[in-house]
Design an enzyme around this catalytic site. Sequence first.
Site, PDB file in Angstrom:
ATOM      1  N   LYS A 119       6.058   9.863  -8.807  1.00 43.63           N
ATOM      2  CA  LYS A 119       6.307   9.324 -10.155  1.00 43.63           C
ATOM      3  C   LYS A 119       6.013  10.361 -11.231  1.00 43.63           C
ATOM      4  O   LYS A 119       6.669  10.385 -12.267  1.00 43.63           O
ATOM      5  CB  LYS A 119       5.505   8.042 -10.388  1.00 43.63           C
ATOM      6  CG  LYS A 119       6.075   6.864  -9.619  1.00 43.63           C
ATOM      7  CD  LYS A 119       5.832   5.515 -10.291  1.00 43.63           C
ATOM      8  CE  LYS A 119       6.574   4.429  -9.526  1.00 43.63           C
ATOM      9  NZ  LYS A 119       6.296   3.080  -9.948  1.00 43.63           N
ATOM     10  N   LYS A 201      13.619   5.583  -0.720  1.00 41.75           N
ATOM     11  CA  LYS A 201      13.511   4.127  -0.627  1.00 41.75           C
ATOM     12  C   LYS A 201      14.301   3.469  -1.769  1.00 41.75           C
ATOM     13  O   LYS A 201      14.444   4.043  -2.847  1.00 41.75           O
ATOM     14  CB  LYS A 201      12.040   3.673  -0.636  1.00 41.75           C
ATOM     15  CG  LYS A 201      11.361   3.690  -1.981  1.00 41.75           C
ATOM     16  CD  LYS A 201      10.138   2.759  -2.004  1.00 41.75           C
ATOM     17  CE  LYS A 201       9.662   2.605  -3.440  1.00 41.75           C
ATOM     18  NZ  LYS A 201       8.755   1.522  -3.699  1.00 41.75           N
ATOM     19  N   LYS A 204      13.843  -0.503  -7.713  1.00 38.96           N
ATOM     20  CA  LYS A 204      14.442  -1.152  -8.874  1.00 38.96           C
ATOM     21  C   LYS A 204      14.407  -0.296 -10.118  1.00 38.96           C
ATOM     22  O   LYS A 204      15.024  -0.629 -11.124  1.00 38.96           O
ATOM     23  CB  LYS A 204      13.797  -2.526  -9.132  1.00 38.96           C
ATOM     24  CG  LYS A 204      12.303  -2.519  -9.356  1.00 38.96           C
ATOM     25  CD  LYS A 204      11.817  -3.932  -9.646  1.00 38.96           C
ATOM     26  CE  LYS A 204      10.597  -4.323  -8.874  1.00 38.96           C
ATOM     27  NZ  LYS A 204       9.410  -3.483  -9.098  1.00 38.96           N
TER      28      LYS A 204
HETATM   29  P1  ATP Z   1       9.217   0.577  -8.895  1.00 36.17           P
HETATM   30  O1  ATP Z   1      10.508   1.099  -8.339  1.00 36.17           O
HETATM   31  O2  ATP Z   1       9.340   0.002 -10.248  1.00 36.17           O
HETATM   32  O3  ATP Z   1       8.064   1.511  -8.732  1.00 36.17           O
HETATM   33  P2  ATP Z   1       8.996  -0.889  -6.515  1.00 36.17           P
HETATM   34  O4  ATP Z   1      10.134  -1.827  -6.320  1.00 36.17           O
HETATM   35  O5  ATP Z   1       8.957   0.331  -5.721  1.00 36.17           O
HETATM   36  O6  ATP Z   1       8.853  -0.643  -8.047  1.00 36.17           O
HETATM   37  P3  ATP Z   1       6.967  -2.973  -6.518  1.00 36.17           P
HETATM   38  O7  ATP Z   1       7.714  -3.852  -7.379  1.00 36.17           O
HETATM   39  O8  ATP Z   1       5.616  -2.804  -7.004  1.00 36.17           O
HETATM   40  O9  ATP Z   1       7.588  -1.549  -6.266  1.00 36.17           O
HETATM   41  O10 ATP Z   1       6.982  -3.492  -5.014  1.00 36.17           O
HETATM   42  C1  ATP Z   1       6.631  -4.768  -4.609  1.00 36.17           C
HETATM   43  C2  ATP Z   1       6.629  -4.818  -3.100  1.00 36.17           C
HETATM   44  O11 ATP Z   1       7.909  -4.476  -2.557  1.00 36.17           O
HETATM   45  C3  ATP Z   1       5.641  -3.830  -2.465  1.00 36.17           C
HETATM   46  O12 ATP Z   1       4.979  -4.481  -1.408  1.00 36.17           O
HETATM   47  C4  ATP Z   1       6.502  -2.733  -1.916  1.00 36.17           C
HETATM   48  O13 ATP Z   1       5.934  -2.104  -0.786  1.00 36.17           O
HETATM   49  C5  ATP Z   1       7.758  -3.494  -1.528  1.00 36.17           C
HETATM   50  N1  ATP Z   1       8.915  -2.598  -1.567  1.00 36.17           N
HETATM   51  C6  ATP Z   1       9.375  -1.932  -2.641  1.00 36.17           C
HETATM   52  N2  ATP Z   1      10.473  -1.223  -2.333  1.00 36.17           N
HETATM   53  C7  ATP Z   1      10.700  -1.433  -1.004  1.00 36.17           C
HETATM   54  C8  ATP Z   1      11.707  -0.964  -0.095  1.00 36.17           C
HETATM   55  N3  ATP Z   1      12.674  -0.159  -0.490  1.00 36.17           N
HETATM   56  N4  ATP Z   1      11.644  -1.375   1.190  1.00 36.17           N
HETATM   57  C9  ATP Z   1      10.663  -2.240   1.600  1.00 36.17           C
HETATM   58  N5  ATP Z   1       9.694  -2.708   0.791  1.00 36.17           N
HETATM   59  C10 ATP Z   1       9.710  -2.315  -0.505  1.00 36.17           C
END
Ligand code: ATP
Length: 338
Positions: A119, A201, A204
Amino acid sequence: MQEPTAPQKQIIFSGIQPSGTPTLGNYIGAMRHWQRMQQDYRCIYCVVDLHTLTVRQSPAALRKQSLEMLALLLAVGLDPAQTVLFLQSHVSGHAELNWVLSCYTYMGELSRMTQFKEKSARHADNINAGLFAYPVLMAADILLYQAHLVPVGADQKQHVEICRDVALRFNGLYPGAFTVPEPYIAPNGARVYSLQDPAHKMSKSDAEDTYISLLDRPDVVRRKIKRAVTDSDGEIRYDPQTKPGVSNLLTILAALQGNSVADCAAALAGMGYGALKDAVAQTVVDTLSPMQARFDALMADKPYLEQVLAQGADQADRIARRTLEKVYKKVGLCPRPR
Ligand code: ATP
Ligand code: LTN
């Protein structure tokens, strides 16, 4: 004779940032397990809006996304009658325990965190102290509720481990302060990758065409999946090393159908990528459509959403206060005279 007391359920805590509309990755890696675990555990789920401030947000968008996130969690099937659902900023204990724990967390361990490195590379103009100390607030979230298990996607394993390290260190100095939590990472679909760059990965916070949001309507889902990156050998086979795009599509299919990737690949053997993409798109649409109908109805009922938030904050606050009082006492802070 005394009635035997029912065995205490183990406590689950997890969080999700309202940094956008959740993706299929959030759903497959985390949210669907949250729903499944409600019966067997005492579940506490939090929309971690304070964490979201580590990256610049539009205030109006953040407010909207926080409420939408709550509605989506309800639409996925979280039930406020059996599960605590709340916004992190409504329970001040998170920020308070964060401070205490930050005095027991080392700069060295924080600087090794992969998410901080990624990040800070992505937001080079805003490498703030909150971004660096992000895992401390996450540890506070978990430890406040004395959680036993933390269901997360694979990307969060390192953060749960640092939380365990801090809890063990703190308990070593002040025995009995915290339950030391374990990560719960489901074997299938713990990491869903970007549709355009399957080395990263699905997230969002990335560009629109790289992810499927839980609110994408059928035509958008079909278009995005049709455009997903695959490869040129034409064989439907699970091999994340040499065929990351196809393997990612198989992961999505398997997770949503409740099958193994091997069974999904076998069912499509000999067919082209068009057939694989059609099967994935249809399964995604079938999963999202009923959820979206429930979401639309919930968003039309703001008083209900506010009632869920008020009740969740009260329930969470009660538990959080108990831990905080214990911690303040253990470290030697004077109780406030009544
Ligand atoms: P950002 O992209 O804004 O950092 P994010 O989507 O990566 O957000 P969170 O919203 O905090 O992260 O994630 C919530 C949950 O979703 C966490 O348990 C994270 O491990 C899971 N998660 C996020 N992205 C993935 C993915 N691509 N595959 C599987 N699990 C995911
Ligand atoms: N860091 C997580 C979100 C998060 C969380 C938590 C997850 C914040 N606090 C506590 C589990 C438990 C993320 O970025 N996905």
